[in-house]
Design a protein around this motif. Sequence first.
Motif, PDB file in Angstrom:
ATOM      1  N   ALA A 720      -5.615  -8.611  -1.488  1.00 23.81           N
ATOM      2  CA  ALA A 720      -5.585  -8.155  -0.097  1.00 23.81           C
ATOM      3  C   ALA A 720      -4.537  -7.057   0.079  1.00 23.81           C
ATOM      4  CB  ALA A 720      -5.299  -9.338   0.821  1.00 23.81           C
ATOM      5  N   LEU A 721      -3.389  -7.225  -0.558  1.00 19.96           N
ATOM      6  CA  LEU A 721      -2.341  -6.211  -0.409  1.00 19.96           C
ATOM      7  C   LEU A 721      -2.822  -4.857  -0.938  1.00 19.96           C
ATOM      8  CD1 LEU A 721       0.590  -5.391   0.254  1.00 19.96           C
ATOM      9  CD2 LEU A 721       1.202  -5.997  -2.089  1.00 19.96           C
ATOM     10  N   ARG A 722      -3.483  -4.877  -2.079  1.00 20.99           N
ATOM     11  CA  ARG A 722      -3.978  -3.627  -2.684  1.00 20.99           C
ATOM     12  C   ARG A 722      -4.931  -2.929  -1.714  1.00 20.99           C
ATOM     13  NH1 ARG A 722      -5.875  -5.845  -7.248  1.00 20.99           N
ATOM     14  NH2 ARG A 722      -3.783  -6.128  -8.076  1.00 20.99           N
ATOM     15  N   LEU A 723      -5.817  -3.725  -1.103  1.00 25.41           N
ATOM     16  CA  LEU A 723      -6.799  -3.141  -0.183  1.00 25.41           C
ATOM     17  C   LEU A 723      -6.122  -2.612   1.074  1.00 25.41           C
ATOM     18  CD1 LEU A 723      -9.583  -5.813  -0.709  1.00 25.41           C
ATOM     19  CD2 LEU A 723      -9.651  -3.409  -1.434  1.00 25.41           C
ATOM     20  N   LEU A 724      -5.160  -3.349   1.576  1.00 20.51           N
ATOM     21  CA  LEU A 724      -4.466  -2.890   2.792  1.00 20.51           C
ATOM     22  C   LEU A 724      -3.645  -1.637   2.499  1.00 20.51           C
ATOM     23  CD1 LEU A 724      -3.379  -6.373   4.209  1.00 20.51           C
ATOM     24  CD2 LEU A 724      -5.038  -4.791   5.242  1.00 20.51           C
ATOM     25  N   ALA A 725      -2.995  -1.603   1.344  1.00 22.17           N
ATOM     26  CA  ALA A 725      -2.176  -0.424   0.998  1.00 22.17           C
ATOM     27  C   ALA A 725      -3.069   0.800   0.880  1.00 22.17           C
ATOM     28  CB  ALA A 725      -1.412  -0.676  -0.294  1.00 22.17           C
ATOM     29  N   ASN A 726      -4.252   0.626   0.304  1.00 20.68           N
ATOM     30  CA  ASN A 726      -5.169   1.769   0.185  1.00 20.68           C
ATOM     31  C   ASN A 726      -5.770   2.150   1.526  1.00 20.68           C
ATOM     32  OD1 ASN A 726      -5.731   3.180  -2.408  1.00 20.68           O
ATOM     33  ND2 ASN A 726      -5.685   1.048  -3.119  1.00 20.68           N
ATOM     34  N   HIS A 727      -5.962   1.165   2.364  1.00 17.41           N
ATOM     35  CA  HIS A 727      -6.451   1.429   3.716  1.00 17.41           C
ATOM     36  C   HIS A 727      -5.412   2.262   4.463  1.00 17.41           C
ATOM     37  CE1 HIS A 727      -8.310   0.729   7.579  1.00 17.41           C
ATOM     38  NE2 HIS A 727      -7.158   0.293   8.046  1.00 17.41           N
ATOM     39  N   GLY A 728      -4.150   1.981   4.207  1.00 17.52           N
ATOM     40  CA  GLY A 728      -3.058   2.785   4.769  1.00 17.52           C
ATOM     41  C   GLY A 728      -2.748   2.431   6.207  1.00 17.52           C
ATOM     42  N   GLY A 729      -2.169   3.381   6.918  1.00 13.46           N
ATOM     43  CA  GLY A 729      -1.863   3.197   8.331  1.00 13.46           C
ATOM     44  C   GLY A 729      -0.838   2.096   8.565  1.00 13.46           C
ATOM     45  N   ALA A 730      -0.796   1.669   9.820  1.00 14.09           N
ATOM     46  CA  ALA A 730       0.197   0.659  10.201  1.00 14.09           C
ATOM     47  C   ALA A 730      -0.054  -0.647   9.441  1.00 14.09           C
ATOM     48  CB  ALA A 730       0.106   0.417  11.699  1.00 14.09           C
ATOM     49  N   GLU A 731      -1.353  -0.971   9.225  1.00 11.51           N
ATOM     50  CA  GLU A 731      -1.673  -2.239   8.550  1.00 11.51           C
ATOM     51  C   GLU A 731      -1.141  -2.243   7.117  1.00 11.51           C
ATOM     52  OE1 GLU A 731      -3.984  -0.300   9.953  1.00 11.51           O
ATOM     53  OE2 GLU A 731      -4.883  -1.439  11.596  1.00 11.51           O
ATOM     54  N   GLY A 732      -1.333  -1.098   6.437  1.00 10.52           N
ATOM     55  CA  GLY A 732      -0.867  -0.988   5.049  1.00 10.52           C
ATOM     56  C   GLY A 732       0.646  -1.093   4.973  1.00 10.52           C
ATOM     57  N   ASN A 733       1.325  -0.344   5.838  1.00 11.40           N
ATOM     58  CA  ASN A 733       2.785  -0.364   5.800  1.00 11.40           C
ATOM     59  C   ASN A 733       3.344  -1.740   6.118  1.00 11.40           C
ATOM     60  OD1 ASN A 733       2.890   2.259   5.081  1.00 11.40           O
ATOM     61  ND2 ASN A 733       3.102   3.037   7.177  1.00 11.40           N
ATOM     62  N   ALA A 734       2.730  -2.378   7.122  1.00 14.04           N
ATOM     63  CA  ALA A 734       3.230  -3.695   7.510  1.00 14.04           C
ATOM     64  C   ALA A 734       3.090  -4.682   6.344  1.00 14.04           C
ATOM     65  CB  ALA A 734       2.458  -4.195   8.732  1.00 14.04           C
ATOM     66  N   ALA A 735       1.952  -4.603   5.667  1.00 13.94           N
ATOM     67  CA  ALA A 735       1.728  -5.535   4.552  1.00 13.94           C
ATOM     68  C   ALA A 735       2.753  -5.278   3.432  1.00 13.94           C
ATOM     69  CB  ALA A 735       0.304  -5.381   4.025  1.00 13.94           C
ATOM     70  N   LEU A 736       2.977  -4.012   3.102  1.00 15.92           N
ATOM     71  CA  LEU A 736       3.927  -3.699   2.029  1.00 15.92           C
ATOM     72  C   LEU A 736       5.334  -4.171   2.394  1.00 15.92           C
ATOM     73  CD1 LEU A 736       2.581  -0.177   1.042  1.00 15.92           C
ATOM     74  CD2 LEU A 736       2.784  -2.149  -0.504  1.00 15.92           C
ATOM     75  N   GLU A 737       5.702  -3.953   3.638  1.00 12.78           N
ATOM     76  CA  GLU A 737       7.051  -4.376   4.055  1.00 12.78           C
ATOM     77  C   GLU A 737       7.199  -5.887   4.003  1.00 12.78           C
ATOM     78  OE1 GLU A 737       8.206  -2.701   7.866  1.00 12.78           O
ATOM     79  OE2 GLU A 737       7.712  -0.727   7.023  1.00 12.78           O
TER      80      GLU A 737
END
Length: 874
Positions: A720-737
Motif C-alpha cells: 500500500a505504501l508503494r502505491l500511495l507514494a507513486n500516487h503522490g500528492g497529500a496522500e503519498g506524503n502523509a503515508a511516507l511521513e
Amino acid sequence: PHAVRLKDYQPPEFLIDRVDLHFELDPDRTLVESILQLRRNPAATRGDGSLVLHGEQLDLESIEIDGHSLTGSEFEVDQDSLTLHRIPDRFSLLTRVRIHPSLNTALEGLYQSGDMLCTQCEAEGFRRITYFLDRPDVMARFTTTLVADKARFPVLLSNGNPMESRDLDGGRHLVRWEDPFPKPSYLFALIAGDLRVIEDRFTTASGREVMLKIFVEPQNVDKCDHAMRSLKKAMRWDEERFGREYDLDIFMIVAVSHFNMGAMENKGLNVFNDKFVLARSDTATDVDFDGIESVIAHEYFHNWTGNRITCRDWFQLSLKEGFTVYRDQEFSADVGSRGVKRISDVRLLRAHQFSEDAGPMAHPVRPDSYIEINNFYTATVYQKGAEVVRMQANLLGPETFRRATDLYFERHDGQAVTTEDFVRCMEDASGRDLTQFRRWYEQAGTPELTAEGTFDAETGVYSLSVRQFTPPTPGQPEKSPLHVPLAIGLLGVDGEDLPLRLEGESEAPRAGTRVLELREEEEHFRFVGLSAKPVPSLLRAFPAPVKLRFDQCDEDLLFLMAHDSDGFNRWDAAQTLMQRLLLTLVRDPDHVVPDSFCDAFRSALLDSAGDQALLAEVLTLPSEGYLADQMDVVDVDGIHRAHAVLERRIGECLRADLLGVYRANTGDGSPYVFTPQAVGRRAIRNLALHYLMQAPDAEILGLCQDQFANGDNMTDVMAALRLLANHGGAEGNAALESFYRRWSRESLVIDKWFAVQASCSREDALNQVLHLMEHPDFSLRNPNRVRSLVGVFCNANQVRFHAPDGGGYRFLADRVLELDPLNPQIASRLLKSMIRWRRFDRVRQSLMCAELHRILDTEELSKDVYEVASKALE
Ligand code: HT7
Ligand code: ZN
C-alpha cells in the motif's frame, strides 16, 4: 592494474598445516599474533625458494622463524606482501601485526559494525588480518584465541568448537576456538560483541546432537524464529536430498548490519547481513521471509559444497556458488511451490544474467581472467552456474545425479578442486560423455535457439527444426555449438499433451514432456502419428539458459496460457503476449489494447482453481528493464509510457473483477502465516490493488489507505505504501511521513522507506533522492542503505535514472567516486548499472560515456572500479 589469468595457475610452493592465531581485540588497534607451521609443497614446481605471503594494510611489529627474530635484511615488505628468503623446508613462522578495525570502511578483513567487531575474508580479506598464503588451495587447521574487554565484548566467537574460556586481569577475558577441519583462509571468521543468543538443537540423521545458535543485537531477539526454523528445515533437507550431515557440534549464525553481500559461509560461524536473518511479520515482507529461508539454506549448504570441498582457485568460484545456488533453489522448490520458484529464478536470470551476458563484462561461468575477483561474484557465476548444474542433473536423471553427487562428496572431501573435477564425477557416475557439455563453463554469452515448425496434415507429421547461435562476447568472437537439453510438449486440440513419437521409433512414449538433446548448429525432428496440427510448447520448465526465437501466433500463446500442463510455460506464454503488446504500444502509442487481451486476462484472473502465487506471476507485466533488453535501442520514455497505459487499462476494464479478487483474498483476521497459500493470497490481492490504483477513484484510494493504516503485516503495508507514494500528492506524503514515524528505530524497515522513494517514478525523483542523501539516517558507510537509495534509484527507476538531461548519470558517477575510497566493492557494483550504455540513443550514450571517462580519469581508483569502468569503455 594487471589481470590474473587461469592459465597461469601454479600450485602453492608451501603448505600450511596449522595456524595459531591470537587476537588482542581493540576497535582502534588490534594485535594479531600468528604462528604458522609451514612446509614445502612436494607438488610445487620449484620457484626461487623464497616464500611470498600476502598481506595488506598491516603494521608489522616483529617476525620470528623457529623462535629466532628476523632482522630487516632477512625479509622484504611491500604494500601487498611479505617475502622471506633462505628459509628451511619446514618451519614455524611467527608474525605480530597491528590492524585498525574502526578505520576499515571497505568491510573486508576485520572491521567494526556498530558496537561489534566482525570479519569478512572471502575472497581475499584474510590478508588484511595477518600475513598468509591467502589462496583457497592452502587448507590449514586453525586455532583462534580471542582476548577482549569483557564488558564491551562479552561474546567472542570463531570457527569450530569452543575449547577454553576464562577471565583475565583488567576486565578482559579470553576464549579459545579450535576448528578440526582444514580450511582455506577465506572461511576464517571472528566476532566480538555484546550479543544475545537464540538457541535450539538439531539431531542429525546418525543421532548426533548439534547446538544451533543465532546471535543478534539485543533489540532483535524477537526476530529470529523464522531464521531458526529455516535452518532446521535446511539441515533436514540436505540429509534427505543429498545425504549430507552437519559435522561440528555447534552451528552459529551472527547477524550484522554492515555487510557487503548477503551472507558468508565461514566454517561453523556463518555471518549474515541482518536483512537475511531478522523477520517479524510486522517488519518483514513475504519477499524478505522467502529471502531469509533461501539465504540461510544457501550458506548452510556451503558446509559441503564450498567448505568440505572448496575451490582450487577463484576461477572455480562457480564450483561452489553455482552448485550451492542449485541446491538452495531445489530446497525452496521442495518446501514451497516448485512452479513459482522456477518462474522467479528464471525472471532473475533473464533480468540480470542475460543482460550481463550481452554487455561488456560478459564472462564464462568459469572466467579465464580478472583484475579484481570481487567483480566476479556475478549472476553468471551464481545463476548461470546453477543452470549448468541443473542441466547436468536433468541429463543424468534424479537417481544417477544423486550417485554422481555422492561420488563427488566422497572423492573430493577435504580437497580444493575444479569445475572439471565436478563434471568428471557426473561422467564417471553416469557413463555419459560430457565433453561437449563442458563448453557451458568456457563459453560466455546467451545461446539463441531459433525454432521453426510445420505440420503436414496428410502425413500427420510435425517437423521441428532448431538452430543455435551464440553471439560474440568480449574476447570470444567465435562460438561453438553447445549441448542443449530442450524439453518440449505438443498439445492437442483439447489442450491435452500428445505422445511425442519421433520418426523411426516403433513405440509411442507416454504423452507429456520429452527432452531432445541438441548438439549441432542445426537439428531436425519429425514427430509422427498426429491427427491434427498440434500447438508446440517449447523449453518447458526452462531446461537451459537460452533465448528462444519461435514465431508463435497470439492464438497459440493464448491456448498455451490456458492449457499447457507445464506451469512455467503457461506463465511464459502470458509474458510473451504481454511483451508483444507492450512493445507494440512503445512503437505506436495510439495502439488500442484489444478486448481479447482483457478477456484473456480476466479469465486467468477468475480461474480460482489455480495456485494464487502462480497466478500473480502470470498476471504481472514484464518489467521496464526487461522490456528494455528486448529493444535494439532502448526507448526509456516509450517503455514507461506503454507500461503505464497497459496497467491503467487493466485497472479500468477489469475494475469489478479486480475488486472481487481483492476482497476474496482479504484476510479473515487470523494471524500472519508464511505458507505458500497465504503468500499466494497476499500476492494476488496486492497485485489486484496495484492495477486498481493505476486509475484510482475515491473508493480505491480509500481501500489502499485503509490497507496501509490497518494492515497487520509488512507485506500488505509496504504494498500500500508503494502505491500511495507513486500516487503522490497529500496522500503519498502523509503515508511516507507516518511510516517513518512508526518505524524510525528499525533500520531494515527504514531501508524500505528509502527504497520506496528511490523507485518512485514521480518526475522529481532524482531531487528527492538527493534530498534523502542529506537525511540524518542516510550513510554511505552502510551498504544496505546505499543499495536502498542509490542502488534502487539507478536500477529500479529506469525512466528517472535515464533522464535525458544526464542528471541520473552524474549522480551515479558522483556516488561511485565518493564511495570508491571508502568501499570499492559497493562502488563498483553500483557502477555496473551504467556499463551497457551502448544500448541507448546517441544523446544518452555520450552522457554516460562522459561520466565513465570522468571516473576513469580519476587518480587512485580502486582495482574494482577501474576494471568495471575500463571494460565498459573498451
Ligand atoms: N560466498 C559468499 C560470498 C561473499 C563475498 C564475496 C566478496 C565480498 C564479500 C562477500 N561476502 C560474501 C556468499 C555466498 O555466496 O554464499
Ligand atoms: Zn554462496
